[in-house]
Design a protein around this motif. Structure first.
Motif, PDB file in Angstrom:
ATOM      1  N   ASP A 171      26.458   2.664 -51.670  1.00 21.27           N
ATOM      2  CA  ASP A 171      26.739   2.697 -53.112  1.00 21.27           C
ATOM      3  C   ASP A 171      27.268   4.071 -53.526  1.00 21.27           C
ATOM      4  OD1 ASP A 171      25.907   0.098 -53.373  1.00 21.27           O
ATOM      5  OD2 ASP A 171      23.917   0.584 -54.158  1.00 21.27           O
ATOM      6  N   MET A 172      26.619   5.122 -53.018  1.00 21.37           N
ATOM      7  CA  MET A 172      27.042   6.480 -53.352  1.00 21.37           C
ATOM      8  C   MET A 172      28.431   6.764 -52.791  1.00 21.37           C
ATOM      9  SD  MET A 172      26.606   9.389 -54.757  1.00 21.37           S
ATOM     10  CE  MET A 172      24.870   9.352 -55.248  1.00 21.37           C
ATOM     11  N   LEU A 173      28.658   6.390 -51.527  1.00 20.20           N
ATOM     12  CA  LEU A 173      29.961   6.617 -50.909  1.00 20.20           C
ATOM     13  C   LEU A 173      31.065   5.914 -51.688  1.00 20.20           C
ATOM     14  CD1 LEU A 173      28.967   6.205 -47.162  1.00 20.20           C
ATOM     15  CD2 LEU A 173      30.093   8.210 -48.117  1.00 20.20           C
ATOM     16  N   ARG A 174      30.830   4.675 -52.044  1.00 22.87           N
ATOM     17  CA  ARG A 174      31.857   3.889 -52.732  1.00 22.87           C
ATOM     18  C   ARG A 174      32.187   4.504 -54.093  1.00 22.87           C
ATOM     19  NH1 ARG A 174      29.699  -0.322 -51.535  1.00 22.87           N
ATOM     20  NH2 ARG A 174      31.014  -1.113 -49.853  1.00 22.87           N
ATOM     21  N   SER A 175      31.194   5.013 -54.775  1.00 19.18           N
ATOM     22  CA  SER A 175      31.417   5.588 -56.101  1.00 19.18           C
ATOM     23  C   SER A 175      32.177   6.908 -56.040  1.00 19.18           C
ATOM     24  CB  SER A 175      30.065   5.807 -56.812  1.00 19.18           C
ATOM     25  OG  SER A 175      29.324   6.864 -56.207  1.00 19.18           O
ATOM     26  N   ARG A 176      32.234   7.508 -54.838  1.00 19.33           N
ATOM     27  CA  ARG A 176      32.887   8.806 -54.691  1.00 19.33           C
ATOM     28  C   ARG A 176      34.237   8.723 -53.981  1.00 19.33           C
ATOM     29  NH1 ARG A 176      30.215  12.475 -57.974  1.00 19.33           N
ATOM     30  NH2 ARG A 176      27.948  12.185 -57.791  1.00 19.33           N
ATOM     31  N   GLY A 177      34.728   7.508 -53.712  1.00 21.67           N
ATOM     32  CA  GLY A 177      36.019   7.369 -53.075  1.00 21.67           C
ATOM     33  C   GLY A 177      35.977   7.285 -51.566  1.00 21.67           C
ATOM     34  N   TYR A 178      34.816   6.939 -51.024  1.00 22.84           N
ATOM     35  CA  TYR A 178      34.656   6.802 -49.575  1.00 22.84           C
ATOM     36  C   TYR A 178      34.292   5.348 -49.253  1.00 22.84           C
ATOM     37  CZ  TYR A 178      34.367  11.934 -49.677  1.00 22.84           C
ATOM     38  OH  TYR A 178      34.620  13.268 -49.861  1.00 22.84           O
ATOM     39  N   SER A 179      35.077   4.402 -49.784  1.00 17.62           N
ATOM     40  CA  SER A 179      34.692   2.997 -49.713  1.00 17.62           C
ATOM     41  C   SER A 179      34.810   2.422 -48.303  1.00 17.62           C
ATOM     42  CB  SER A 179      35.535   2.170 -50.689  1.00 17.62           C
ATOM     43  OG  SER A 179      36.906   2.270 -50.382  1.00 17.62           O
ATOM     44  N   ILE A 180      35.693   2.959 -47.460  1.00 17.85           N
ATOM     45  CA  ILE A 180      35.810   2.433 -46.099  1.00 17.85           C
ATOM     46  C   ILE A 180      34.566   2.754 -45.290  1.00 17.85           C
ATOM     47  CG2 ILE A 180      37.103   2.561 -43.932  1.00 17.85           C
ATOM     48  CD1 ILE A 180      39.622   2.996 -45.558  1.00 17.85           C
ATOM     49  N   MET A 181      34.085   3.976 -45.378  1.00 23.19           N
ATOM     50  CA  MET A 181      32.835   4.318 -44.698  1.00 23.19           C
ATOM     51  C   MET A 181      31.676   3.521 -45.300  1.00 23.19           C
ATOM     52  SD  MET A 181      33.596   6.423 -42.269  1.00 23.19           S
ATOM     53  CE  MET A 181      32.137   7.326 -41.754  1.00 23.19           C
ATOM     54  N   ALA A 182      31.725   3.275 -46.608  1.00 26.85           N
ATOM     55  CA  ALA A 182      30.697   2.456 -47.247  1.00 26.85           C
ATOM     56  C   ALA A 182      30.705   1.043 -46.685  1.00 26.85           C
ATOM     57  CB  ALA A 182      30.904   2.432 -48.759  1.00 26.85           C
ATOM     58  N   ALA A 183      31.897   0.501 -46.447  1.00 27.47           N
ATOM     59  CA  ALA A 183      32.003  -0.851 -45.904  1.00 27.47           C
ATOM     60  C   ALA A 183      31.384  -0.936 -44.516  1.00 27.47           C
ATOM     61  CB  ALA A 183      33.464  -1.287 -45.859  1.00 27.47           C
ATOM     62  N   PHE A 184      31.516   0.118 -43.719  1.00 20.76           N
ATOM     63  CA  PHE A 184      30.882   0.118 -42.403  1.00 20.76           C
ATOM     64  C   PHE A 184      29.368   0.055 -42.532  1.00 20.76           C
ATOM     65  CE2 PHE A 184      34.912   1.517 -40.557  1.00 20.76           C
ATOM     66  CZ  PHE A 184      34.880   0.833 -39.362  1.00 20.76           C
ATOM     67  N   LEU A 185      28.827   0.786 -43.470  1.00 18.34           N
ATOM     68  CA  LEU A 185      27.376   0.725 -43.665  1.00 18.34           C
ATOM     69  C   LEU A 185      26.969  -0.650 -44.170  1.00 18.34           C
ATOM     70  CD1 LEU A 185      26.525   4.218 -45.203  1.00 18.34           C
ATOM     71  CD2 LEU A 185      26.181   3.422 -42.867  1.00 18.34           C
ATOM     72  N   ASP A 186      27.773  -1.246 -45.046  1.00 16.01           N
ATOM     73  CA  ASP A 186      27.469  -2.586 -45.538  1.00 16.01           C
ATOM     74  C   ASP A 186      27.452  -3.600 -44.398  1.00 16.01           C
ATOM     75  OD1 ASP A 186      27.222  -1.866 -48.184  1.00 16.01           O
ATOM     76  OD2 ASP A 186      29.305  -2.308 -48.690  1.00 16.01           O
ATOM     77  N   ALA A 187      28.275  -3.359 -43.376  1.00 15.73           N
ATOM     78  CA  ALA A 187      28.402  -4.314 -42.275  1.00 15.73           C
ATOM     79  C   ALA A 187      27.287  -4.201 -41.258  1.00 15.73           C
ATOM     80  CB  ALA A 187      29.746  -4.120 -41.566  1.00 15.73           C
ATOM     81  N   GLN A 188      26.417  -3.213 -41.393  1.00 13.56           N
ATOM     82  CA  GLN A 188      25.307  -3.091 -40.447  1.00 13.56           C
ATOM     83  C   GLN A 188      24.331  -4.243 -40.665  1.00 13.56           C
ATOM     84  OE1 GLN A 188      25.728  -0.855 -38.054  1.00 13.56           O
ATOM     85  NE2 GLN A 188      27.599  -0.539 -39.215  1.00 13.56           N
ATOM     86  N   LEU A 189      23.920  -4.870 -39.575  1.00 11.13           N
ATOM     87  CA  LEU A 189      23.077  -6.058 -39.662  1.00 11.13           C
ATOM     88  C   LEU A 189      21.620  -5.774 -39.361  1.00 11.13           C
ATOM     89  CD1 LEU A 189      25.443  -8.525 -37.832  1.00 11.13           C
ATOM     90  CD2 LEU A 189      25.319  -7.977 -40.255  1.00 11.13           C
ATOM     91  N   ALA A 190      21.305  -4.564 -38.973  1.00 14.32           N
ATOM     92  CA  ALA A 190      19.918  -4.201 -38.670  1.00 14.32           C
ATOM     93  C   ALA A 190      19.778  -2.703 -38.747  1.00 14.32           C
ATOM     94  CB  ALA A 190      19.523  -4.685 -37.272  1.00 14.32           C
ATOM     95  N   GLY A 191      18.579  -2.236 -39.000  1.00 12.29           N
ATOM     96  CA  GLY A 191      18.296  -0.819 -38.968  1.00 12.29           C
ATOM     97  C   GLY A 191      17.732  -0.433 -37.623  1.00 12.29           C
ATOM     98  N   PRO A 192      17.643   0.853 -37.349  1.00 13.49           N
ATOM     99  CA  PRO A 192      17.095   1.286 -36.073  1.00 13.49           C
ATOM    100  C   PRO A 192      15.598   1.039 -36.008  1.00 13.49           C
ATOM    101  CG  PRO A 192      17.474   3.167 -37.502  1.00 13.49           C
ATOM    102  CD  PRO A 192      18.024   1.970 -38.220  1.00 13.49           C
ATOM    103  N   LYS A 193      15.090   0.707 -34.834  1.00 15.33           N
ATOM    104  CA  LYS A 193      13.671   0.419 -34.668  1.00 15.33           C
ATOM    105  C   LYS A 193      12.915   1.610 -34.094  1.00 15.33           C
ATOM    106  CE  LYS A 193      14.314  -4.565 -34.153  1.00 15.33           C
ATOM    107  NZ  LYS A 193      14.142  -5.744 -33.285  1.00 15.33           N
ATOM    108  N   ASP A 194      13.604   2.746 -33.926  1.00 18.35           N
ATOM    109  CA  ASP A 194      12.915   3.933 -33.444  1.00 18.35           C
ATOM    110  C   ASP A 194      12.986   5.001 -34.521  1.00 18.35           C
ATOM    111  OD1 ASP A 194      15.484   4.748 -33.398  1.00 18.35           O
ATOM    112  OD2 ASP A 194      15.597   5.059 -31.226  1.00 18.35           O
ATOM    113  N   GLN A 195      12.799   6.247 -34.132  1.00 18.76           N
ATOM    114  CA  GLN A 195      12.742   7.337 -35.088  1.00 18.76           C
ATOM    115  C   GLN A 195      14.082   8.068 -35.208  1.00 18.76           C
ATOM    116  OE1 GLN A 195       9.917   8.050 -37.009  1.00 18.76           O
ATOM    117  NE2 GLN A 195       9.298   6.071 -36.208  1.00 18.76           N
ATOM    118  N   THR A 196      15.170   7.431 -34.793  1.00 17.94           N
ATOM    119  CA  THR A 196      16.475   8.070 -34.855  1.00 17.94           C
ATOM    120  C   THR A 196      16.864   8.364 -36.302  1.00 17.94           C
ATOM    121  OG1 THR A 196      17.178   6.908 -32.862  1.00 17.94           O
ATOM    122  CG2 THR A 196      18.900   7.879 -34.222  1.00 17.94           C
ATOM    123  N   ARG A 197      17.380   9.569 -36.505  1.00 20.39           N
ATOM    124  CA  ARG A 197      17.895   9.952 -37.815  1.00 20.39           C
ATOM    125  C   ARG A 197      19.365  10.321 -37.641  1.00 20.39           C
ATOM    126  NH1 ARG A 197      13.974  14.514 -39.809  1.00 20.39           N
ATOM    127  NH2 ARG A 197      14.580  13.891 -41.918  1.00 20.39           N
TER     128      ARG A 197
END
Length: 319
Positions: A171-197
């Motif tokens: 949401d933040m990326l899209r509002s700032r003109g970074y909508s393509i990177m935002a779309a990649f995050l939208d396309a993620q189907l799962a979050g990480p199951k470990d402690q990766t940051r």
């Protein structure tokens, strides 16, 4: 092990079928970026018993409104048969159509007095976005409503980064003109199951559009801008000159150099510091793509021309 579907793809990603690659490219050209990325990600996991399929592609606006698309819901938008525009217009009210999701069907809700076609009360644009005679894709403005039991939040979540973080970040990326990177995050189907940051160096849209020719190019660009470490701006300015950061694209490294006490990354400065920050994810904005550093080559793939421009055009000043 990180279970993000996109991040887990190595640079030697499984070859997608020509049909789905062509379909994804057409969706991309037709402004269905989020569905194009989603289809590219899940095509190898779809259990299609025949080469035919009908795909209903929600608009990017639908992804903005609803966020990430669970795999169950992806399957709910795909039929294991090809329905031509003529066939879909002749289906009577109440007809049930099986989907790739076992034991789940869509329902024709077209009124007897309406010339327009609707399924699950969602209007269907019967002018196909893509049709190669085997796979046909129709555009829709929203996701099909359903009573599917979608995964809810766990009562005890030990991860430092979850799907909600991606939604807020996109949401933040899209509002700032970074909508393509935002779309990649939208396309993620799962979050990480470990402690990766993670740290994302997000190029502005126009910089990506100048170098990405197809969905695969965009995926490579995305992975080369993701660092499997959490690095806020304070962390970045404390890095030593000559530090090297790994990315999710095999063979692509980010070299840190200090210019006037300010770090630059493969020669590219950050223009939007800490655009988004949570406990497990931080995003910094760039006006350029990160180019290959000197004497560096990709091991498993590259963008369309094998490199990104070493002298990219300027796309704005510091924020």
């Amino acid at each position: 092990m990180v279970t993000l579907l996109l991040f887990s793809l190595s640079s030697t990603t499984h070859a997608y079928s020509e049909t789905f690659s062509n379909a994804s490219k057409t969706l991309l050209d037709s402004k269905y970026l989020s569905m194009a990325l989603t289809l590219q990600l899940v095509s190898n996991t779809l259990n299609l018993d025949s080469p035919t399929a009908t795909i209903f592609a929600p608009s990017d606006h639908a992804f903005v409104y609803s966020g990430q698309l669970p795999l169950l819901l992806v399957q709910y938008h795909i039929l294991p048969i090809r329905l031509s525009p003529e066939a879909i217009k002749t289906l009577p009210f109440g007809t049930t159509i099986p989907t790739l999701l076992p034991n789940c069907s869509l329902n024709i809700t077209t009124s007897h007095f309406d010339d327009k076609v609707s399924i699950n009360d969602v209007m269907i644009d019967v002018k196909a976005v893509y049709d190669d005679g085997s796979v046909i894709i129709y555009g829709i403005d929203e996701f099909f409503n359903s009573s599917l039991p979608m995964p809810g939040p766990t009562t005890a979540r030990n991860t430092t980064l979850d799907v909600e973080s991606f939604g807020l970040a996109s949401d933040m990326l899209r509002s700032r003109g970074y909508s393509i990177m935002a779309a990649f995050l939208d396309a993620q189907l799962a979050g990480p199951k470990d402690q990766t940051r993670f740290t994302i160096f997000a190029p502005v849209d126009v910089a990506i559009q100048e170098h990405g020719g197809n969905v695969s190019d965009y995926m490579l660009i995305f992975r080369q801008h993701i660092v499997p470490r959490f690095l806020s701006w304070q962390d970045l300015i404390e890095l030593d000159d000559g530090s090297v950061l790994p990315t999710f694209l095999e063979g692509f490294k980010i070299n840190v150099t200090i210019s006037g006490d300010v770090p630059v990354f493969n020669g590219v400065p950050v223009v939007f510091l800490n655009m988004y920050q949570s406990h497990g994810l931080v995003v910094h904005g760039l006006n350029h793509l990160l180019p290959l550093s000197a004497n560096q080559g990709l091991l498993g793939g590259s963008c369309s021309d094998g490199n990104v421009d070493q002298n990219p055009p300027d796309h704005g000043d510091y924020h």
